[in-house]
Design a protein around this motif. Sequence first.
Motif, PDB file in Angstrom:
ATOM      1  N   VAL A  78      99.786   0.809 117.409  1.00  0.00           N
ATOM      2  CA  VAL A  78      99.277   2.082 116.891  1.00  0.00           C
ATOM      3  C   VAL A  78      98.832   1.864 115.457  1.00  0.00           C
ATOM      4  O   VAL A  78      99.416   1.052 114.731  1.00  0.00           O
ATOM      5  CB  VAL A  78     100.340   3.214 116.994  1.00  0.00           C
ATOM      6  CG1 VAL A  78     101.554   2.914 116.150  1.00  0.00           C
ATOM      7  CG2 VAL A  78      99.750   4.566 116.668  1.00  0.00           C
ATOM      8  N   SER A  79      97.770   2.566 115.063  1.00  0.00           N
ATOM      9  CA  SER A  79      97.250   2.466 113.700  1.00  0.00           C
ATOM     10  C   SER A  79      97.416   3.800 112.987  1.00  0.00           C
ATOM     11  O   SER A  79      97.241   4.863 113.586  1.00  0.00           O
ATOM     12  CB  SER A  79      95.763   2.091 113.721  1.00  0.00           C
ATOM     13  OG  SER A  79      95.599   0.833 114.304  1.00  0.00           O
ATOM     14  N   PHE A  80      97.741   3.706 111.705  1.00  0.00           N
ATOM     15  CA  PHE A  80      97.843   4.865 110.826  1.00  0.00           C
ATOM     16  C   PHE A  80      96.855   4.617 109.683  1.00  0.00           C
ATOM     17  O   PHE A  80      97.223   4.027 108.667  1.00  0.00           O
ATOM     18  CB  PHE A  80      99.266   5.022 110.275  1.00  0.00           C
ATOM     19  CG  PHE A  80     100.324   5.163 111.332  1.00  0.00           C
ATOM     20  CD1 PHE A  80     100.432   6.327 112.074  1.00  0.00           C
ATOM     21  CD2 PHE A  80     101.211   4.127 111.579  1.00  0.00           C
ATOM     22  CE1 PHE A  80     101.417   6.458 113.046  1.00  0.00           C
ATOM     23  CE2 PHE A  80     102.199   4.254 112.543  1.00  0.00           C
ATOM     24  CZ  PHE A  80     102.295   5.425 113.283  1.00  0.00           C
ATOM     25  N   PRO A  81      95.568   5.019 109.848  1.00  0.00           N
ATOM     26  CA  PRO A  81      94.574   4.695 108.822  1.00  0.00           C
ATOM     27  C   PRO A  81      94.935   5.316 107.472  1.00  0.00           C
ATOM     28  O   PRO A  81      95.389   6.446 107.398  1.00  0.00           O
ATOM     29  CB  PRO A  81      93.276   5.271 109.375  1.00  0.00           C
ATOM     30  CG  PRO A  81      93.654   6.167 110.483  1.00  0.00           C
ATOM     31  CD  PRO A  81      95.023   5.799 110.934  1.00  0.00           C
ATOM     32  N   GLU A  82      94.733   4.520 106.441  1.00  0.00           N
ATOM     33  CA  GLU A  82      95.030   4.963 105.081  1.00  0.00           C
ATOM     34  C   GLU A  82      93.781   5.578 104.473  1.00  0.00           C
ATOM     35  O   GLU A  82      92.681   5.111 104.701  1.00  0.00           O
ATOM     36  CB  GLU A  82      95.493   3.768 104.255  1.00  0.00           C
ATOM     37  CG  GLU A  82      95.929   4.127 102.876  1.00  0.00           C
ATOM     38  CD  GLU A  82      96.485   2.939 102.121  1.00  0.00           C
ATOM     39  OE1 GLU A  82      97.058   3.181 101.065  1.00  0.00           O
ATOM     40  OE2 GLU A  82      96.341   1.796 102.578  1.00  0.00           O
ATOM     41  N   SER A  83      93.972   6.633 103.718  1.00  0.00           N
ATOM     42  CA  SER A  83      92.869   7.293 103.034  1.00  0.00           C
ATOM     43  C   SER A  83      93.212   7.386 101.562  1.00  0.00           C
ATOM     44  O   SER A  83      94.279   7.891 101.208  1.00  0.00           O
ATOM     45  CB  SER A  83      92.655   8.697 103.613  1.00  0.00           C
ATOM     46  OG  SER A  83      91.839   9.451 102.752  1.00  0.00           O
ATOM     47  N   SER A  84      92.314   6.939 100.693  1.00  0.00           N
ATOM     48  CA  SER A  84      92.594   7.001  99.256  1.00  0.00           C
ATOM     49  C   SER A  84      92.698   8.450  98.794  1.00  0.00           C
ATOM     50  O   SER A  84      93.375   8.755  97.826  1.00  0.00           O
ATOM     51  CB  SER A  84      91.522   6.254  98.471  1.00  0.00           C
ATOM     52  OG  SER A  84      90.255   6.823  98.715  1.00  0.00           O
ATOM     53  N   ALA A  85      92.041   9.363  99.512  1.00  0.00           N
ATOM     54  CA  ALA A  85      92.099  10.785  99.132  1.00  0.00           C
ATOM     55  C   ALA A  85      93.471  11.387  99.394  1.00  0.00           C
ATOM     56  O   ALA A  85      93.882  12.333  98.729  1.00  0.00           O
ATOM     57  CB  ALA A  85      91.030  11.564  99.889  1.00  0.00           C
ATOM     58  N   THR A  86      94.196  10.851 100.357  1.00  0.00           N
ATOM     59  CA  THR A  86      95.504  11.423 100.692  1.00  0.00           C
ATOM     60  C   THR A  86      96.653  10.473 100.395  1.00  0.00           C
ATOM     61  O   THR A  86      97.788  10.750 100.758  1.00  0.00           O
ATOM     62  CB  THR A  86      95.549  11.801 102.189  1.00  0.00           C
ATOM     63  OG1 THR A  86      95.318  10.629 102.958  1.00  0.00           O
ATOM     64  CG2 THR A  86      94.538  12.875 102.530  1.00  0.00           C
TER      65      THR A  86
END
Length: 175
Positions: A78-86
């Motif tokens: 499973v992937s948990f994409p990282e977002s610089s905004a959050t």
Amino acid sequence: SLANATPACSGGSCTIASCNAGFYNVDGLTPNGCECPDDSSGASCGAGSTNLGSIGISGTASWTGKIVPAGGSDWFVVSFPESSATYGGGTPTIDFTLNDGSAFRFDVYDSACGALLACGSGGSSSGLTQWSFIDNQSPGWYSRGVAWPSTVYIRVYRVTAGLSCGNYTLHVTRP
């Protein structure tokens, strides 16, 4: 004819010579044949894992399965994409919403299937029924004490001996 089995005759009685691939005679009874099917989830870490997808904030995924013979494993990625905004965002969580007889546990591995993930408070991510990651990166900072779990591998296994036709439901969320 016996369901999912190759029959044999012995002393005038019908018995089960063998079960078809992927089926098991868990209850030991001949009349209902090999009544318990194994699931079709991945059997190895890496390319052989069942992909549960990419879980964004407020996302969820689940899988209901069973591991019939003792010593077997089901593998998931499973992937948990990282977002610089959050700053990562959300709290990736893995748990069982169904665990028949408390017979199942899971381990959480890094993106290379090489090592168990370290827990920020000590210990490792082995023999679990619940796991979560709380992001410790603050707005405006560019580092964390523990790396964001962009991709993780999950090994589900039985902790009970013998054959079992019990089910589990692995649930992945990111509230």
